[in-house]
Scaffold this motif. Structure first.
Motif, mmCIF file in Angstrom:
data_model
loop_
_atom_site.group_PDB
_atom_site.id
_atom_site.type_symbol
_atom_site.label_atom_id
_atom_site.label_comp_id
_atom_site.label_asym_id
_atom_site.label_seq_id
_atom_site.Cartn_x
_atom_site.Cartn_y
_atom_site.Cartn_z
ATOM 1 N N ALA A 1 0.821 -1.204 0.000
ATOM 2 C CA ALA A 1 0.000 0.000 0.000
ATOM 3 C C ALA A 1 0.855 1.255 0.000
ATOM 4 C CB ALA A 1 -0.921 -0.008 1.223
ATOM 5 N N THR A 2 1.964 1.227 0.704
ATOM 6 C CA THR A 2 2.852 2.377 0.797
ATOM 7 C C THR A 2 4.289 1.885 0.835
ATOM 8 O OG1 THR A 2 1.202 3.557 2.115
ATOM 9 C CG2 THR A 2 3.448 4.427 2.147
ATOM 10 N N SER A 3 5.185 2.550 0.151
ATOM 11 C CA SER A 3 6.592 2.196 0.218
ATOM 12 C C SER A 3 7.207 2.918 1.402
ATOM 13 C CB SER A 3 7.312 2.592 -1.075
ATOM 14 O OG SER A 3 8.676 2.275 -0.994
ATOM 15 N N VAL A 4 7.646 2.173 2.374
ATOM 16 C CA VAL A 4 8.150 2.738 3.614
ATOM 17 C C VAL A 4 9.595 2.297 3.819
ATOM 18 C CG1 VAL A 4 7.788 2.908 6.094
ATOM 19 C CG2 VAL A 4 5.835 2.678 4.589
ATOM 20 N N GLU A 5 10.519 3.230 3.960
ATOM 21 C CA GLU A 5 11.920 2.892 4.188
ATOM 22 C C GLU A 5 12.215 2.698 5.667
ATOM 23 O OE1 GLU A 5 14.084 6.017 2.386
ATOM 24 O OE2 GLU A 5 13.630 5.390 0.337
ATOM 25 N N SER A 6 11.437 3.332 6.534
ATOM 26 C CA SER A 6 11.576 3.158 7.974
ATOM 27 C C SER A 6 10.228 3.390 8.617
ATOM 28 C CB SER A 6 12.619 4.128 8.549
ATOM 29 O OG SER A 6 12.186 5.465 8.391
ATOM 30 N N VAL A 7 10.059 2.874 9.809
ATOM 31 C CA VAL A 7 8.825 3.065 10.556
ATOM 32 C C VAL A 7 9.185 3.506 11.968
ATOM 33 C CG1 VAL A 7 7.388 1.450 9.261
ATOM 34 C CG2 VAL A 7 8.791 0.599 11.136
ATOM 35 N N ARG A 8 8.296 4.270 12.569
ATOM 36 C CA ARG A 8 8.486 4.717 13.952
ATOM 37 C C ARG A 8 7.349 4.167 14.781
ATOM 38 N NH1 ARG A 8 8.557 9.729 13.065
ATOM 39 N NH2 ARG A 8 6.556 10.405 13.896
ATOM 40 N N THR A 9 7.672 3.354 15.781
ATOM 41 C CA THR A 9 6.654 2.752 16.623
ATOM 42 C C THR A 9 6.233 3.705 17.729
ATOM 43 O OG1 THR A 9 8.467 1.609 17.771
ATOM 44 C CG2 THR A 9 7.234 0.359 16.136
ATOM 45 N N SER A 10 5.168 3.337 18.421
ATOM 46 C CA SER A 10 4.571 4.243 19.407
ATOM 47 C C SER A 10 5.476 4.498 20.606
ATOM 48 C CB SER A 10 3.231 3.675 19.893
ATOM 49 O OG SER A 10 3.373 2.346 20.349
ATOM 50 N N ASP A 11 6.567 3.734 20.743
ATOM 51 C CA ASP A 11 7.540 4.013 21.809
ATOM 52 C C ASP A 11 8.595 5.022 21.363
ATOM 53 O OD1 ASP A 11 9.036 2.528 20.035
ATOM 54 O OD2 ASP A 11 9.454 0.888 21.432
ATOM 55 N N GLY A 12 8.447 5.570 20.155
ATOM 56 C CA GLY A 12 9.351 6.592 19.660
ATOM 57 C C GLY A 12 10.571 6.068 18.930
ATOM 58 N N ARG A 13 10.712 4.758 18.814
ATOM 59 C CA ARG A 13 11.881 4.184 18.157
ATOM 60 C C ARG A 13 11.642 4.048 16.647
ATOM 61 N NH1 ARG A 13 14.049 -0.915 21.531
ATOM 62 N NH2 ARG A 13 15.816 -0.550 20.134
ATOM 63 N N THR A 14 12.703 4.200 15.878
ATOM 64 C CA THR A 14 12.636 4.088 14.423
ATOM 65 C C THR A 14 13.327 2.807 13.982
ATOM 66 O OG1 THR A 14 12.590 6.486 14.131
ATOM 67 C CG2 THR A 14 13.269 5.177 12.236
ATOM 68 N N TRP A 15 12.693 2.098 13.054
ATOM 69 C CA TRP A 15 13.187 0.808 12.601
ATOM 70 C C TRP A 15 13.318 0.836 11.082
ATOM 71 C CZ3 TRP A 15 14.122 -2.055 16.896
ATOM 72 C CH2 TRP A 15 13.406 -1.709 18.039
ATOM 73 N N ARG A 16 14.419 0.283 10.581
ATOM 74 C CA ARG A 16 14.661 0.277 9.145
ATOM 75 C C ARG A 16 13.944 -0.896 8.486
ATOM 76 N NH1 ARG A 16 18.957 -1.156 5.310
ATOM 77 N NH2 ARG A 16 20.215 -2.189 6.912
ATOM 78 N N ILE A 17 13.290 -0.627 7.368
ATOM 79 C CA ILE A 17 12.643 -1.658 6.570
ATOM 80 C C ILE A 17 13.657 -2.196 5.563
ATOM 81 C CG2 ILE A 17 10.793 -2.143 4.925
ATOM 82 C CD1 ILE A 17 9.843 -1.636 7.791
ATOM 83 N N GLY A 18 13.751 -3.509 5.469
ATOM 84 C CA GLY A 18 14.720 -4.129 4.593
ATOM 85 C C GLY A 18 14.343 -4.070 3.131
ATOM 86 N N THR A 19 15.340 -4.240 2.276
ATOM 87 C CA THR A 19 15.165 -4.237 0.829
ATOM 88 C C THR A 19 15.691 -5.542 0.250
ATOM 89 O OG1 THR A 19 17.331 -3.245 0.406
ATOM 90 C CG2 THR A 19 15.487 -1.729 0.839
ATOM 91 N N ALA A 20 15.576 -5.678 -1.065
ATOM 92 C CA ALA A 20 16.022 -6.899 -1.735
ATOM 93 C C ALA A 20 17.509 -7.165 -1.488
ATOM 94 C CB ALA A 20 15.736 -6.801 -3.230
ATOM 95 N N SER A 21 18.301 -6.108 -1.351
ATOM 96 C CA SER A 21 19.730 -6.315 -1.131
ATOM 97 C C SER A 21 20.019 -6.980 0.206
ATOM 98 C CB SER A 21 20.474 -4.981 -1.228
ATOM 99 O OG SER A 21 20.076 -4.103 -0.186
ATOM 100 N N ASP A 22 19.140 -6.799 1.178
ATOM 101 C CA ASP A 22 19.362 -7.386 2.506
ATOM 102 C C ASP A 22 19.078 -8.884 2.530
ATOM 103 O OD1 ASP A 22 20.037 -4.921 3.947
ATOM 104 O OD2 ASP A 22 17.963 -4.341 3.530
ATOM 105 N N VAL A 23 18.320 -9.374 1.559
ATOM 106 C CA VAL A 23 18.046 -10.821 1.480
ATOM 107 C C VAL A 23 18.584 -11.413 0.187
ATOM 108 C CG1 VAL A 23 16.048 -10.822 3.011
ATOM 109 C CG2 VAL A 23 15.726 -10.322 0.576
#
Length: 248
Positions: free
Chosen positions: A60-82
């Motif tokens: 639905a949306t291309s997201v490179e990172s996400v921020r959870t409700s605890d304020g932390r940011t997490w990187r979304i993986g790409t094809a190169s990571d797998v």
């Protein structure tokens, strides 16, 4: 963030535990039935069921990172990571259908009778964390269209002949707390996960009722020592299905 108790506007079920924010600062939510909506009430975000992961449609949306409700940011993986996994497994019944043939040892595991799924999964993560230097883990959630992928708006990677996964750089704690159920039951573990140094890989395929793992001999020995893990060594060329289990 809006109230964490908000229910799905389509089916009324409570939202999944994770609330996250996209790059455009819209907050994404999903329910156990995989309906998605934006928590800020954006009228353009109409709830809808997520499609089956085994197709060519994008997220639905291309997201490179996400921020959870605890304020932390997490990187979304790409094809190169797998890239070291994709295209390097072998179709068939052996463990190398899930794990590339690059490791010294291979095994399968599943909870045995009398051990709860939660106890089993905690033991798996505890043994792997103890055998691994401190580093991020990549967590992969298979998009079946019916199970929690934690961040349903995130971009996905393709593995194992076209199945879609949400891949997030996180760690052992998140592997045990982010999810609300998977193909193998009401557990939390990702369907695929590995440390940043790629020293081992855990992967449970779509139609398997067990989990495959590849790694060094010491890592596999640690898993085998724990009766709660119930790990069994397998050769790369033998049928990986554990005794007493069947393929769905």
């Amino acid at each position: 963030m809006t109230s964490p108790g908000a229910n799905c506007p389509t089916c009324g079920q409570p939202r999944l535990p994770i609330t996250y924010t996209e790059r455009d600062d819209h907050t994404g939510r999903a329910c156990p039935q995989r309906h998605q909506w934006r928590a800020d009430g954006d009228p353009a975000a109409v709830p809808g069921a997520v499609s089956d992961g085994h197709d060519d449609r994008g997220p639905a949306t291309s997201v490179e990172s996400v921020r959870t409700s605890d304020g932390r940011t997490w990187r979304i993986g790409t094809a190169s990571d797998v890239g070291w996994i994709a295209g390097h497994t072998t179709p068939g019944l052996s463990v190398t259908a899930a794990i590339p043939p690059v490791f010294a040892a291979y095994a399968t595991f599943h909870p045995h009778g009398g051990v709860s799924l939660q106890t089993h999964e905690h033991a798996v993560v505890r043994e792997l964390a103890a055998a691994t230097p401190d580093q991020p883990w990549w967590l992969g959630y298979l998009d079946t269209g019916a199970h929690d992928v934690v961040f349903p708006y995130a971009a996905k990677v393709s593995l194992y002949g076209g199945w879609s996964y949400v891949l997030v750089e996180a760690g052992p704690e998140q592997a045990l707390t982010w999810r609300t159920g998977h193909l193998r039951g009401a557990g939390a573990l990702p369907d695929l996960f590995f440390p940043a140094d790629r020293s081992w890989l855990v992967s449970a395929l779509w139609d398997d009722t067990w989990t495959d793992v590849g790694g060094s001999a010491p890592v596999l020995a640690a898993l085998r020592r724990s009766p709660l893990v119930n790990a069994r060594l397998v050769r790369p060329d033998e049928d990986a299905c554990p005794p007493g289990l069947t393929r769905d």
